[in-house]
Design an enzyme around this catalytic site. Sequence first.
Site, short mmCIF file in Angstrom:
data_model
loop_
_atom_site.label_atom_id
_atom_site.label_comp_id
_atom_site.label_asym_id
_atom_site.label_seq_id
_atom_site.Cartn_x
_atom_site.Cartn_y
_atom_site.Cartn_z
N GLY A 144 0.97 -1.22 0.24
CA GLY A 144 -0.06 -0.01 -0.11
C GLY A 144 0.81 1.13 -0.07
N THR A 145 1.73 1.22 0.71
CA THR A 145 2.74 2.47 0.71
C THR A 145 3.33 2.67 -0.39
OG1 THR A 145 3.32 2.02 3.11
CG2 THR A 145 4.86 3.41 1.66
N ASN B 138 -8.06 3.68 8.50
CA ASN B 138 -7.30 2.61 9.19
C ASN B 138 -7.71 2.77 10.61
OD1 ASN B 138 -5.74 4.83 8.08
ND2 ASN B 138 -4.26 3.86 9.78
N THR C 69 12.44 -7.22 -10.69
CA THR C 69 11.46 -8.68 -10.62
C THR C 69 10.52 -8.91 -9.78
OG1 THR C 69 13.82 -9.51 -11.21
CG2 THR C 69 12.00 -10.97 -10.45
N HIS D 289 -1.68 -7.91 2.20
CA HIS D 289 -1.77 -8.31 3.83
C HIS D 289 -3.01 -7.81 4.45
CE1 HIS D 289 0.18 -5.05 6.34
NE2 HIS D 289 0.38 -4.37 4.92
N CYS E 262 0.87 1.91 12.38
CA CYS E 262 2.38 2.65 12.10
C CYS E 262 2.51 3.79 13.03
CB CYS E 262 2.30 3.25 10.63
SG CYS E 262 1.46 2.07 9.50
C1 LIG Z 1 -4.90 3.06 4.82
C2 LIG Z 1 -3.72 2.54 4.54
N1 LIG Z 1 -3.31 2.96 3.59
C3 LIG Z 1 -1.86 2.29 3.26
C4 LIG Z 1 -1.33 1.38 4.28
C5 LIG Z 1 0.37 0.88 4.02
O1 LIG Z 1 0.15 -0.34 3.44
P1 LIG Z 1 1.11 -1.28 3.30
O2 LIG Z 1 1.25 -1.85 4.92
O3 LIG Z 1 1.15 -2.29 2.46
O4 LIG Z 1 2.68 -0.58 2.95
C6 LIG Z 1 -1.93 1.16 5.28
C7 LIG Z 1 -1.59 0.00 6.40
O5 LIG Z 1 -1.62 -0.01 7.55
C8 LIG Z 1 -3.33 1.65 5.66
O6 LIG Z 1 -3.98 1.33 6.87
#
Ligand SMILES: Cc1ncc(COP(=O)(O)O)c(C=O)c1O
Length: 397
Positions: free
Chosen positions: A71-72, A151, A237, A201, A325
């Site tokens: 996601g990041t 989140n 890759t 995940h 986080c």
């Molecule tokens: C709303 C949201 N965006 C992005 C992320 C980041 O995703 P990733 O952990 O796959 O980098 C998270 C992870 O907690 C999230 O809750």
Amino acid sequence: MDRIYLDHNATTPAAAEVIEAVSRGLAEEIGNPSSLHYFGQRAKRRLEEAREEVAGLIGAEAKEIIFLSGGTEANNLAIKGVAEANAKQGRHLVTSAVEHHAVLHSFAALEKRGFEVTRLPVDEYGRASVEALEPVLRPGTVLVSVMLANNEVGTLQPVAEMAALCRERGVLFHTDAVQAVGKVPVDVEKLGVDLLSLSGHKFYGPRGVGALYVRKGVPYLPQMHGGHQERNRRAGTEDLPGIVGMGVAARLARQHLPEWAAHTQRLRELLQTGIEERMVDVKIFGHPQYRLPNTLCAAFGGTEGESLLMNLDLKGVAVSTGSACSSGAIEPSHVLQAMRVPAEYLRAALRFSLGKDNTEEQIARVLELLGDIIPRVRSLAPGHREASGVRPQAPGK
Ligand SMILES: Cc1ncc(COP(=O)(O)O)c(C=O)c1O
């Protein structure tokens, strides 16, 4: 000790079918999907099958899906990639005050490069509005990014309405759907978004793999330079076993979403009602209606979230204080601050995020533990207001 995991918004345990697919991918798919020989071509087929599954989950076409590390990275690519590619058309960007740090910090990085960023406020439930978005759009606005589901508190944003307005004005729209995918239906056509981030995940897939949906024809610049993978859109890759695992997770989510959503919502309601009935001085955050079915964020006045978390952990219950986080950071949650939560509740919030394998018995156990821990933590807090913190229960309750 039987441990109870109530932190599914941080990460979910991979489904048995996913573990099996990842292990097989690692053991059997020895080829690089870019190689021309048998093993490479077989790996390539697995990659494309997974792409179909992920696309199918969100109503996209397979070629609109870019695999990446999570996601990041998806948020960084969407935001920086679109801003850079469209900088000649304008340098104004819009987001909300309650985004994940992957979004907030991407915008902060662009601000340092001379872009102007407007951050939409939210109401007491953490919801931004189309009414607030409309007046900030202007000729130089090139991108709006608002998350689908938060989140920390689970609030769902009016993304479809916002995206429709942006389309009318010729502004590209990105949504971070990392928390929404697998919990509520997500369809890129119904939402009308141009870019959408998701992460394996968060829906029983592997960690370290995700995807960005980019609608056909949307201009953006790749952020990772190197080989020609992902049709020149993301070099490196591919993590084939992880991607295959995410494909399986996407298939499971498509098959089971209504059942998972109903199950977690029922348990969440049991937990919320149990807390409200048994405890005094509790605040429930997030929108009463527009909220992820699995998420409950509650503050227990006169406590510190960290202390409750530790006490629950000692008894085998895993929860979080807001965003995983930001756990460990001293700063109170930016989401609760944007919702103007009063200072005395800012550090007192706990996030319970439920998953498909949680049970009613587990919720009953958690309520029992909270009934024991909260009054104890309150009684130790300096200047505590409620010595007991538990409502007297009617007999038999
Ligand atoms: C709303 C949201 N965006 C992005 C992320 C980041 O995703 P990733 O952990 O796959 O980098 C998270 C992870 O907690 C999230 O809750």
